[in-house]
Design a protein around this motif. Structure first.
Motif, short mmCIF file in Angstrom:
data_model
loop_
_atom_site.label_atom_id
_atom_site.label_comp_id
_atom_site.label_asym_id
_atom_site.label_seq_id
_atom_site.Cartn_x
_atom_site.Cartn_y
_atom_site.Cartn_z
N PHE A 68 17.52 -8.05 17.56
CA PHE A 68 16.15 -7.96 18.09
C PHE A 68 16.05 -8.57 19.49
N LEU A 69 16.83 -9.61 19.75
CA LEU A 69 16.76 -10.28 21.05
C LEU A 69 17.26 -9.41 22.20
N LEU A 70 18.11 -8.42 21.90
CA LEU A 70 18.67 -7.59 22.97
C LEU A 70 17.59 -6.73 23.64
N PRO A 71 16.90 -5.85 22.90
CA PRO A 71 15.84 -5.07 23.57
C PRO A 71 14.69 -5.94 24.06
N TRP A 72 14.43 -7.03 23.35
CA TRP A 72 13.34 -7.93 23.78
C TRP A 72 13.65 -8.54 25.15
N ALA A 73 14.90 -8.95 25.38
CA ALA A 73 15.27 -9.56 26.65
C ALA A 73 15.17 -8.55 27.79
N ILE A 74 15.64 -7.33 27.56
CA ILE A 74 15.58 -6.30 28.61
C ILE A 74 14.14 -5.91 28.88
N PHE A 75 13.36 -5.78 27.82
CA PHE A 75 11.93 -5.48 28.00
C PHE A 75 11.25 -6.58 28.80
N GLY A 76 11.52 -7.83 28.45
CA GLY A 76 10.90 -8.95 29.15
C GLY A 76 11.31 -9.04 30.61
N THR A 77 12.45 -8.46 30.94
CA THR A 77 12.94 -8.47 32.32
C THR A 77 12.20 -7.46 33.19
N PHE A 78 12.01 -6.26 32.66
CA PHE A 78 11.51 -5.16 33.49
C PHE A 78 10.07 -4.74 33.19
N PHE A 79 9.49 -5.24 32.12
CA PHE A 79 8.12 -4.84 31.78
C PHE A 79 7.24 -6.06 31.59
N ASN A 80 7.27 -6.92 32.60
CA ASN A 80 6.51 -8.16 32.56
C ASN A 80 5.08 -7.88 33.03
N LEU A 81 4.29 -7.25 32.16
CA LEU A 81 2.98 -6.72 32.55
C LEU A 81 1.81 -7.59 32.09
N TRP A 82 2.08 -8.79 31.64
CA TRP A 82 1.04 -9.61 31.01
C TRP A 82 -0.10 -9.95 31.96
N SER A 83 0.19 -10.10 33.24
CA SER A 83 -0.85 -10.50 34.20
C SER A 83 -1.35 -9.32 35.03
N PHE A 84 -1.10 -8.11 34.57
CA PHE A 84 -1.47 -6.93 35.36
C PHE A 84 -2.96 -6.91 35.67
N ASN A 85 -3.79 -7.17 34.68
CA ASN A 85 -5.24 -7.08 34.89
C ASN A 85 -5.71 -8.05 35.96
N ASP A 86 -5.28 -9.30 35.85
CA ASP A 86 -5.69 -10.32 36.83
C ASP A 86 -5.19 -10.00 38.23
N ARG A 87 -3.91 -9.65 38.33
CA ARG A 87 -3.29 -9.50 39.64
C ARG A 87 -3.65 -8.18 40.32
N TYR A 88 -3.57 -7.10 39.57
CA TYR A 88 -3.68 -5.79 40.21
C TYR A 88 -5.07 -5.17 40.13
N ILE A 89 -5.85 -5.52 39.11
CA ILE A 89 -7.19 -4.94 38.99
C ILE A 89 -8.24 -5.88 39.57
N ILE A 90 -8.32 -7.09 39.03
CA ILE A 90 -9.36 -8.04 39.48
C ILE A 90 -9.13 -8.48 40.93
N LYS A 91 -7.88 -8.76 41.30
CA LYS A 91 -7.58 -9.19 42.66
C LYS A 91 -7.35 -8.02 43.61
N ILE A 108 5.14 -1.62 40.33
CA ILE A 108 4.65 -2.77 39.57
C ILE A 108 5.76 -3.37 38.72
N ILE A 109 6.60 -2.52 38.16
CA ILE A 109 7.75 -3.01 37.39
C ILE A 109 8.66 -3.83 38.28
N MET A 110 8.93 -3.33 39.48
CA MET A 110 9.84 -4.04 40.39
C MET A 110 9.22 -5.34 40.90
N GLU A 111 7.91 -5.34 41.12
CA GLU A 111 7.25 -6.55 41.60
C GLU A 111 7.12 -7.62 40.52
N SER A 112 7.12 -7.20 39.26
CA SER A 112 6.88 -8.14 38.16
C SER A 112 8.13 -8.50 37.39
#
Length: 261
Positions: A68-91, A108-112
Protein backbone atom coordinates in the motif's frame (compact mmCIF):
# COMPACT_ATOMS: atom_id res chain seq x y z
CA UNK A 1 9.43 16.23 -24.92
CA UNK A 2 8.68 19.84 -24.04
CA UNK A 3 6.67 18.68 -21.01
CA UNK A 4 9.64 16.63 -19.79
CA UNK A 5 11.93 19.64 -20.10
CA UNK A 6 9.47 21.78 -18.15
CA UNK A 7 9.16 19.04 -15.54
CA UNK A 8 12.97 18.96 -15.22
CA UNK A 9 13.10 22.71 -14.65
CA UNK A 10 10.35 22.57 -12.02
CA UNK A 11 12.16 19.72 -10.27
CA UNK A 12 15.47 21.58 -10.33
CA UNK A 13 13.96 24.72 -8.80
CA UNK A 14 12.07 22.72 -6.18
CA UNK A 15 15.18 20.87 -5.04
CA UNK A 16 17.12 24.13 -4.81
CA UNK A 17 14.43 25.54 -2.53
CA UNK A 18 14.20 22.40 -0.38
CA UNK A 19 17.95 21.97 0.00
CA UNK A 20 18.17 25.55 1.25
CA UNK A 21 16.37 24.25 4.36
CA UNK A 22 17.93 20.82 4.83
CA UNK A 23 16.73 20.45 8.42
CA UNK A 24 13.10 20.72 7.31
CA UNK A 25 13.75 18.00 4.74
CA UNK A 26 15.27 15.71 7.36
CA UNK A 27 12.41 16.37 9.78
CA UNK A 28 9.90 15.39 7.09
CA UNK A 29 11.70 12.09 6.51
CA UNK A 30 11.68 11.36 10.23
CA UNK A 31 8.00 12.25 10.73
CA UNK A 32 7.00 10.07 7.75
CA UNK A 33 8.92 7.13 9.19
CA UNK A 34 7.34 7.65 12.61
CA UNK A 35 3.85 7.76 11.10
CA UNK A 36 4.44 4.54 9.17
CA UNK A 37 5.93 2.91 12.27
CA UNK A 38 2.77 3.65 14.25
CA UNK A 39 0.69 1.90 11.60
CA UNK A 40 2.93 -1.15 11.84
CA UNK A 41 2.68 -1.10 15.62
CA UNK A 42 -1.11 -1.02 15.29
CA UNK A 43 -1.00 -4.18 13.17
CA UNK A 44 1.27 -5.91 15.70
CA UNK A 45 -1.03 -4.92 18.57
CA UNK A 46 -4.08 -6.28 16.72
CA UNK A 47 -2.37 -9.62 16.15
CA UNK A 48 -1.37 -9.69 19.78
CA UNK A 49 -5.03 -10.57 20.43
CA UNK A 50 -5.66 -12.90 17.48
CA UNK A 51 -3.66 -15.20 15.21
CA UNK A 52 -5.63 -14.37 12.07
CA UNK A 53 -7.69 -11.46 10.79
CA UNK A 54 -10.35 -12.55 8.33
CA UNK A 55 -8.17 -15.51 7.35
CA UNK A 56 -5.00 -13.40 6.96
CA UNK A 57 -1.87 -13.85 9.05
CA UNK A 58 0.17 -11.05 10.59
CA UNK A 59 2.91 -11.41 7.96
CA UNK A 60 0.36 -11.18 5.14
CA UNK A 61 -1.26 -8.05 6.56
CA UNK A 62 2.18 -6.47 6.99
CA UNK A 63 2.96 -7.35 3.36
CA UNK A 64 -0.33 -5.74 2.22
CA UNK A 65 0.46 -2.61 4.20
CA UNK A 66 3.97 -2.45 2.71
CA UNK A 67 2.55 -2.71 -0.79
CA UNK A 68 0.00 0.00 0.00
CA UNK A 69 2.87 2.39 0.75
CA UNK A 70 4.18 2.17 -2.83
CA UNK A 71 1.28 3.82 -4.71
CA UNK A 72 0.63 6.07 -1.72
CA UNK A 73 4.19 7.46 -1.83
CA UNK A 74 4.07 8.12 -5.58
CA UNK A 75 0.62 9.68 -5.29
CA UNK A 76 1.82 11.90 -2.44
CA UNK A 77 4.75 13.02 -4.57
CA UNK A 78 2.87 14.11 -7.69
CA UNK A 79 -0.70 14.77 -6.56
CA UNK A 80 -0.21 17.02 -3.57
CA UNK A 81 -3.51 18.84 -4.09
CA UNK A 82 -4.59 19.40 -0.49
CA UNK A 83 -4.10 23.19 -0.57
CA UNK A 84 -5.47 23.73 -4.09
CA UNK A 85 -8.54 25.67 -2.96
CA UNK A 86 -6.61 28.10 -0.76
CA UNK A 87 -3.71 28.65 -3.13
CA UNK A 88 -5.24 28.57 -6.58
CA UNK A 89 -8.89 29.58 -6.09
CA UNK A 90 -9.05 31.89 -3.07
CA UNK A 91 -5.64 33.51 -3.70
CA UNK A 92 -6.24 33.58 -7.45
CA UNK A 93 -3.10 31.78 -8.62
CA UNK A 94 -5.10 29.69 -11.05
CA UNK A 95 -5.49 32.80 -13.22
CA UNK A 96 -1.70 32.87 -13.60
CA UNK A 97 -1.64 29.19 -14.53
CA UNK A 98 -4.31 29.63 -17.19
CA UNK A 99 -2.27 32.25 -19.03
CA UNK A 100 0.38 29.66 -19.90
CA UNK A 101 0.27 27.20 -22.83
CA UNK A 102 0.93 24.05 -20.75
CA UNK A 103 -2.14 22.14 -19.51
CA UNK A 104 -3.35 23.63 -16.21
CA UNK A 105 -3.47 20.32 -14.33
CA UNK A 106 0.07 19.43 -15.36
CA UNK A 107 1.31 22.83 -14.18
CA UNK A 108 -0.37 22.45 -10.79
CA UNK A 109 1.02 18.95 -10.36
CA UNK A 110 4.53 20.21 -11.10
CA UNK A 111 4.17 23.22 -8.80
CA UNK A 112 2.83 21.11 -5.93
CA UNK A 113 5.01 18.00 -6.18
CA UNK A 114 7.08 16.86 -3.22
CA UNK A 115 9.83 14.51 -4.50
CA UNK A 116 11.00 13.71 -0.96
CA UNK A 117 7.79 11.74 -0.46
CA UNK A 118 9.26 9.05 -2.74
CA UNK A 119 11.15 7.80 0.32
CA UNK A 120 7.91 5.98 1.08
CA UNK A 121 8.59 3.66 -1.87
CA UNK A 122 11.75 2.35 -0.19
CA UNK A 123 9.95 2.07 3.14
CA UNK A 124 7.16 0.12 1.47
CA UNK A 125 9.61 -2.24 -0.23
CA UNK A 126 11.36 -2.81 3.11
CA UNK A 127 8.06 -3.59 4.86
CA UNK A 128 7.03 -5.89 2.01
CA UNK A 129 10.39 -7.63 2.23
CA UNK A 130 9.97 -8.20 5.95
CA UNK A 131 6.47 -9.61 5.48
CA UNK A 132 7.63 -11.82 2.59
CA UNK A 133 10.52 -13.16 4.67
CA UNK A 134 7.96 -14.62 7.08
CA UNK A 135 6.07 -16.34 4.25
CA UNK A 136 6.82 -19.06 1.75
CA UNK A 137 6.27 -17.04 -1.41
CA UNK A 138 7.20 -17.96 -4.95
CA UNK A 139 7.35 -15.20 -7.53
CA UNK A 140 7.41 -15.90 -11.25
CA UNK A 141 9.68 -13.85 -13.51
CA UNK A 142 6.78 -11.59 -14.53
CA UNK A 143 5.59 -10.80 -10.99
CA UNK A 144 7.98 -7.82 -10.56
CA UNK A 145 6.58 -6.42 -13.82
CA UNK A 146 3.04 -6.88 -12.50
CA UNK A 147 4.11 -5.20 -9.26
CA UNK A 148 5.08 -2.08 -11.22
CA UNK A 149 1.90 -2.19 -13.36
CA UNK A 150 -0.31 -2.68 -10.30
CA UNK A 151 1.46 0.15 -8.47
CA UNK A 152 0.99 2.58 -11.35
CA UNK A 153 -2.65 1.51 -11.57
CA UNK A 154 -3.07 2.29 -7.88
CA UNK A 155 -1.49 5.70 -8.36
CA UNK A 156 -4.00 6.44 -11.13
CA UNK A 157 -6.87 5.37 -8.87
CA UNK A 158 -5.67 7.72 -6.15
CA UNK A 159 -4.96 10.52 -8.60
CA UNK A 160 -8.30 10.10 -10.36
CA UNK A 161 -10.34 10.24 -7.17
CA UNK A 162 -8.59 13.25 -5.66
CA UNK A 163 -8.35 15.21 -8.93
CA UNK A 164 -12.09 14.74 -9.32
CA UNK A 165 -12.66 15.99 -5.77
CA UNK A 166 -10.29 18.92 -6.32
CA UNK A 167 -12.15 19.93 -9.48
CA UNK A 168 -15.21 20.71 -7.31
CA UNK A 169 -13.36 23.86 -6.26
CA UNK A 170 -13.53 25.11 -9.85
CA UNK A 171 -17.30 25.46 -9.52
CA UNK A 172 -17.39 27.23 -6.15
CA UNK A 173 -15.23 29.58 -4.12
CA UNK A 174 -16.19 27.97 -0.81
CA UNK A 175 -14.00 25.43 0.92
CA UNK A 176 -15.01 21.78 0.91
CA UNK A 177 -14.33 19.12 3.54
CA UNK A 178 -14.89 16.19 1.18
CA UNK A 179 -11.20 15.46 0.63
CA UNK A 180 -10.37 14.75 4.32
CA UNK A 181 -13.38 12.45 4.55
CA UNK A 182 -12.38 10.49 1.45
CA UNK A 183 -8.78 10.42 2.65
CA UNK A 184 -9.93 8.67 5.83
CA UNK A 185 -11.87 6.17 3.71
CA UNK A 186 -8.72 5.48 1.67
CA UNK A 187 -7.02 4.07 4.76
CA UNK A 188 -9.36 1.08 4.61
CA UNK A 189 -7.57 -0.02 1.44
CA UNK A 190 -4.47 -0.94 3.37
CA UNK A 191 -6.18 -3.91 5.05
CA UNK A 192 -7.89 -7.07 3.69
CA UNK A 193 -11.23 -6.00 2.28
CA UNK A 194 -13.01 -9.19 3.43
CA UNK A 195 -12.78 -8.13 7.08
CA UNK A 196 -15.40 -5.44 6.38
CA UNK A 197 -19.14 -5.88 5.81
CA UNK A 198 -20.47 -6.21 2.27
CA UNK A 199 -21.49 -2.56 1.96
CA UNK A 200 -17.98 -1.36 2.78
CA UNK A 201 -16.53 -3.96 0.40
CA UNK A 202 -18.76 -2.66 -2.40
CA UNK A 203 -17.77 0.96 -1.73
CA UNK A 204 -14.05 0.13 -1.64
CA UNK A 205 -14.32 -1.84 -4.86
CA UNK A 206 -16.69 0.04 -7.15
CA UNK A 207 -17.40 3.54 -5.77
CA UNK A 208 -14.18 4.65 -4.08
CA UNK A 209 -11.98 1.77 -5.29
CA UNK A 210 -9.21 2.06 -2.73
CA UNK A 211 -9.09 -1.73 -2.46
CA UNK A 212 -7.33 -1.62 -5.84
CA UNK A 213 -4.65 0.60 -4.33
CA UNK A 214 -3.55 -1.91 -1.71
CA UNK A 215 -5.44 -5.08 -1.03
CA UNK A 216 -6.32 -6.61 -4.42
CA UNK A 217 -2.86 -6.30 -6.04
CA UNK A 218 -1.10 -7.35 -2.83
CA UNK A 219 -3.35 -10.41 -2.49
CA UNK A 220 -2.26 -11.50 -5.98
CA UNK A 221 1.40 -11.11 -5.05
CA UNK A 222 0.65 -13.20 -1.96
CA UNK A 223 -0.70 -15.90 -4.29
CA UNK A 224 -4.21 -15.67 -2.89
CA UNK A 225 -6.15 -16.74 -5.97
CA UNK A 226 -9.57 -15.70 -4.63
CA UNK A 227 -8.83 -12.08 -5.58
CA UNK A 228 -6.81 -12.64 -8.76
CA UNK A 229 -9.53 -11.26 -11.08
CA UNK A 230 -9.73 -7.99 -9.13
CA UNK A 231 -5.96 -7.62 -9.14
CA UNK A 232 -5.90 -7.84 -12.94
CA UNK A 233 -8.52 -5.09 -13.09
CA UNK A 234 -6.27 -2.64 -11.19
CA UNK A 235 -4.69 -0.93 -14.25
CA UNK A 236 -8.06 -0.68 -16.00
CA UNK A 237 -9.79 0.81 -12.96
CA UNK A 238 -6.93 3.29 -12.60
CA UNK A 239 -7.10 4.42 -16.23
CA UNK A 240 -10.90 4.76 -16.14
CA UNK A 241 -10.99 6.80 -12.92
CA UNK A 242 -8.09 9.00 -14.01
CA UNK A 243 -9.68 9.65 -17.43
CA UNK A 244 -12.97 10.60 -15.78
CA UNK A 245 -11.10 12.92 -13.40
CA UNK A 246 -9.32 14.71 -16.25
CA UNK A 247 -12.63 15.17 -18.08
CA UNK A 248 -14.16 16.66 -14.93
CA UNK A 249 -11.12 18.90 -14.51
CA UNK A 250 -11.27 20.17 -18.09
CA UNK A 251 -14.98 20.86 -17.75
CA UNK A 252 -14.37 22.68 -14.47
CA UNK A 253 -11.67 24.83 -16.07
CA UNK A 254 -14.13 25.87 -18.75
CA UNK A 255 -16.64 26.70 -16.00
CA UNK A 256 -14.09 28.65 -13.91
CA UNK A 257 -14.87 32.37 -13.87
CA UNK A 258 -11.62 33.78 -12.47
CA UNK A 259 -10.61 35.23 -9.13
CA UNK A 260 -12.04 38.66 -9.92
CA UNK A 261 -15.60 37.39 -10.27
Amino acid sequence: MVQLQIFGQYLKQYMKARLAYRLDLIVKFITDLISQSFNLIFIVVVFGHTKQLGGWSQAEVIFIYGYFLLPWAIFGTFFNLWSFNDRYIIKGELDRVLTRPVHSLLQIIMESMTPESLIGVFTGLAVMGYGASQLDLYWAWYDPILLIVFTLGGVLVYGGIFIALTSISLYTDSKTDIQPIVFNVSNYGRYPVNIYNRIVQFVLTWLLPFAFVGFYPASYLLDRGDWRFYAYLTPLVGVVYFAIAVLLWNRGIRHYRGAGN
